[in-house]
Design a protein around this motif. Structure first.
Motif, PDB file in Angstrom:
ATOM      1  N   HIS A 191       0.501  -1.512   0.429  1.00 28.60           N
ATOM      2  CA  HIS A 191       0.150  -0.202  -0.084  1.00 28.60           C
ATOM      3  C   HIS A 191       1.123   1.342  -0.411  1.00 28.60           C
ATOM      4  CE1 HIS A 191       0.135  -1.294   4.420  1.00 28.60           C
ATOM      5  NE2 HIS A 191       1.149  -0.432   4.438  1.00 28.60           N
ATOM      6  N   VAL A 192       2.353   0.886  -0.589  1.00 27.91           N
ATOM      7  CA  VAL A 192       3.063   2.382  -0.047  1.00 27.91           C
ATOM      8  C   VAL A 192       3.558   3.065  -1.724  1.00 27.91           C
ATOM      9  CG1 VAL A 192       5.383   3.235   0.545  1.00 27.91           C
ATOM     10  CG2 VAL A 192       3.587   2.245   2.486  1.00 27.91           C
ATOM     11  N   THR A 193       3.679   3.736  -2.163  1.00 24.07           N
ATOM     12  CA  THR A 193       4.244   4.240  -3.481  1.00 24.07           C
ATOM     13  C   THR A 193       5.021   5.384  -3.239  1.00 24.07           C
ATOM     14  OG1 THR A 193       3.100   5.998  -4.123  1.00 24.07           O
ATOM     15  CG2 THR A 193       2.436   3.957  -5.102  1.00 24.07           C
ATOM     16  N   MET A 194       6.091   4.927  -4.004  1.00 21.19           N
ATOM     17  CA  MET A 194       7.000   5.254  -3.659  1.00 21.19           C
ATOM     18  C   MET A 194       7.848   6.800  -5.404  1.00 21.19           C
ATOM     19  SD  MET A 194      11.201   4.208  -3.048  1.00 21.19           S
ATOM     20  CE  MET A 194      12.441   4.080  -4.924  1.00 21.19           C
ATOM     21  N   THR A 195       8.051   7.885  -4.612  1.00 26.48           N
ATOM     22  CA  THR A 195       7.850   8.539  -5.975  1.00 26.48           C
ATOM     23  C   THR A 195       9.634   8.689  -5.323  1.00 26.48           C
ATOM     24  OG1 THR A 195       6.392   8.603  -5.803  1.00 26.48           O
ATOM     25  CG2 THR A 195       7.586  10.190  -7.456  1.00 26.48           C
ATOM     26  N   GLU A 196      10.522   9.223  -7.275  1.00 23.98           N
ATOM     27  CA  GLU A 196      11.945  10.251  -6.337  1.00 23.98           C
ATOM     28  C   GLU A 196      11.811  11.759  -7.205  1.00 23.98           C
ATOM     29  OE1 GLU A 196      15.730   7.967  -7.225  1.00 23.98           O
ATOM     30  OE2 GLU A 196      14.476   6.071  -6.736  1.00 23.98           O
ATOM     31  N   THR A 240      13.461  11.359  -2.119  1.00 23.48           N
ATOM     32  CA  THR A 240      12.367  10.755  -2.376  1.00 23.48           C
ATOM     33  C   THR A 240      10.552  11.043  -1.682  1.00 23.48           C
ATOM     34  OG1 THR A 240      13.511   8.936  -2.600  1.00 23.48           O
ATOM     35  CG2 THR A 240      11.635   8.514  -2.524  1.00 23.48           C
ATOM     36  N   VAL A 241      10.289  10.364  -2.145  1.00 23.72           N
ATOM     37  CA  VAL A 241       8.317  10.630  -1.042  1.00 23.72           C
ATOM     38  C   VAL A 241       7.816   9.444  -0.965  1.00 23.72           C
ATOM     39  CG1 VAL A 241       6.037  11.621  -0.625  1.00 23.72           C
ATOM     40  CG2 VAL A 241       7.959  13.183  -2.016  1.00 23.72           C
ATOM     41  N   LEU A 242       8.225   8.437   0.035  1.00 26.53           N
ATOM     42  CA  LEU A 242       6.814   7.679   0.313  1.00 26.53           C
ATOM     43  C   LEU A 242       5.748   8.438   0.939  1.00 26.53           C
ATOM     44  CD1 LEU A 242       9.950   5.284   2.189  1.00 26.53           C
ATOM     45  CD2 LEU A 242       9.365   5.280  -0.031  1.00 26.53           C
ATOM     46  N   LEU A 243       4.127   7.588   0.169  1.00 27.33           N
ATOM     47  CA  LEU A 243       2.841   7.769   0.527  1.00 27.33           C
ATOM     48  C   LEU A 243       2.226   6.328   0.995  1.00 27.33           C
ATOM     49  CD1 LEU A 243       0.085   9.718   0.864  1.00 27.33           C
ATOM     50  CD2 LEU A 243       0.331   9.290  -1.614  1.00 27.33           C
ATOM     51  N   ASP A 244       1.833   6.354   2.048  1.00 23.52           N
ATOM     52  CA  ASP A 244       1.247   5.381   2.378  1.00 23.52           C
ATOM     53  C   ASP A 244      -0.417   5.707   2.053  1.00 23.52           C
ATOM     54  OD1 ASP A 244      -0.711   4.334   3.856  1.00 23.52           O
ATOM     55  OD2 ASP A 244       0.214   3.721   5.512  1.00 23.52           O
ATOM     56  N   TYR A 286       2.930  10.320   4.496  1.00 19.29           N
ATOM     57  CA  TYR A 286       3.813  11.099   3.813  1.00 19.29           C
ATOM     58  C   TYR A 286       5.238  11.016   4.400  1.00 19.29           C
ATOM     59  CZ  TYR A 286       3.679  15.423   3.034  1.00 19.29           C
ATOM     60  OH  TYR A 286       3.668  16.423   3.712  1.00 19.29           O
ATOM     61  N   TRP A 287       6.279  10.554   4.041  1.00 19.28           N
ATOM     62  CA  TRP A 287       7.032  10.830   4.319  1.00 19.28           C
ATOM     63  C   TRP A 287       8.478  11.279   3.062  1.00 19.28           C
ATOM     64  CZ3 TRP A 287       4.328   6.507   5.622  1.00 19.28           C
ATOM     65  CH2 TRP A 287       4.201   6.254   6.959  1.00 19.28           C
ATOM     66  N   ALA A 288       8.532  12.292   3.371  1.00 18.04           N
ATOM     67  CA  ALA A 288       9.817  13.007   2.337  1.00 18.04           C
ATOM     68  C   ALA A 288      11.388  12.961   3.045  1.00 18.04           C
ATOM     69  CB  ALA A 288       9.503  14.513   2.156  1.00 18.04           C
ATOM     70  N   LEU A 289      11.971  11.758   2.116  1.00 19.06           N
ATOM     71  CA  LEU A 289      13.550  11.270   2.185  1.00 19.06           C
ATOM     72  C   LEU A 289      14.592  12.430   1.876  1.00 19.06           C
ATOM     73  CD1 LEU A 289      13.141   7.418   1.521  1.00 19.06           C
ATOM     74  CD2 LEU A 289      11.817   8.965   3.957  1.00 19.06           C
ATOM     75  N   ASN A 290      15.551  12.745   2.585  1.00 24.29           N
ATOM     76  CA  ASN A 290      16.676  13.393   1.543  1.00 24.29           C
ATOM     77  C   ASN A 290      16.837  13.002   1.219  1.00 24.29           C
ATOM     78  OD1 ASN A 290      17.958  12.023   4.243  1.00 24.29           O
ATOM     79  ND2 ASN A 290      18.098  13.839   5.515  1.00 24.29           N
ATOM     80  N   ALA A 291      18.637  13.020   0.574  1.00 23.71           N
ATOM     81  CA  ALA A 291      19.206  12.197   0.091  1.00 23.71           C
ATOM     82  C   ALA A 291      19.867  11.020   0.381  1.00 23.71           C
ATOM     83  CB  ALA A 291      20.666  12.958  -0.543  1.00 23.71           C
ATOM     84  N   ALA A 295       5.462   1.785  10.653  1.00 20.49           N
ATOM     85  CA  ALA A 295       4.325   2.589  10.681  1.00 20.49           C
ATOM     86  C   ALA A 295       4.416   1.492   8.957  1.00 20.49           C
ATOM     87  CB  ALA A 295       5.150   3.688   9.558  1.00 20.49           C
ATOM     88  N   GLU A 296       4.524   0.462   9.035  1.00 19.84           N
ATOM     89  CA  GLU A 296       4.259  -0.400   7.716  1.00 19.84           C
ATOM     90  C   GLU A 296       4.477   0.047   6.595  1.00 19.84           C
ATOM     91  OE1 GLU A 296      -0.153  -2.228   9.061  1.00 19.84           O
ATOM     92  OE2 GLU A 296       1.108  -3.059  10.702  1.00 19.84           O
TER      93      GLU A 296
END
Length: 89
Positions: A12-17, A22-26, A32-37, A84-85
């Motif tokens: 159920h999680v998508t990842m967009t760079e 990167t952004v991970l969306l549940d 969502y989680w905004a990931l740095n480098a 957070a699964e």
């Protein structure tokens, strides 16, 4: 904290760079989680079949001045994603 090779995101999680990381969306919760480098490096290594130890080694080589914190930081990051699964166990 072992992560077996072939770690994956939960279905159920998508990842967009993006240009900044990167952004991970549940998709279940809308969270969502905004990931740095750095976070992107860790998640990419894990998804490409690496282990937490591989991620630690890579980050220590990139950031030798922060080497003493890397192991705990990576473990906490992965634990947060699992709790957070976002990442499948």
């Amino acid at each position: 904290m072992p992560v077996t090779p072939g770690a994956s995101l939960s279905p159920h999680v998508t990842m967009t760079e993006t240009e900044h990381g990167t952004v991970l969306l549940d998709e279940r919760t809308g969270r969502y989680w905004a990931l740095n480098a750095t976070g992107t490096t860790v998640i990419r290594l894990l998804l490409d079949g690496g282990t937490v130890d591989d991620a630690v080694r890579e980050l220590r080589s990139r950031h030798p001045d922060a080497a003493e914190r890397v192991t705990a930081d990576v473990a906490a990051f992965v634990r947060t994603l699992r709790d957070a699964e976002v990442m499948a166990p």
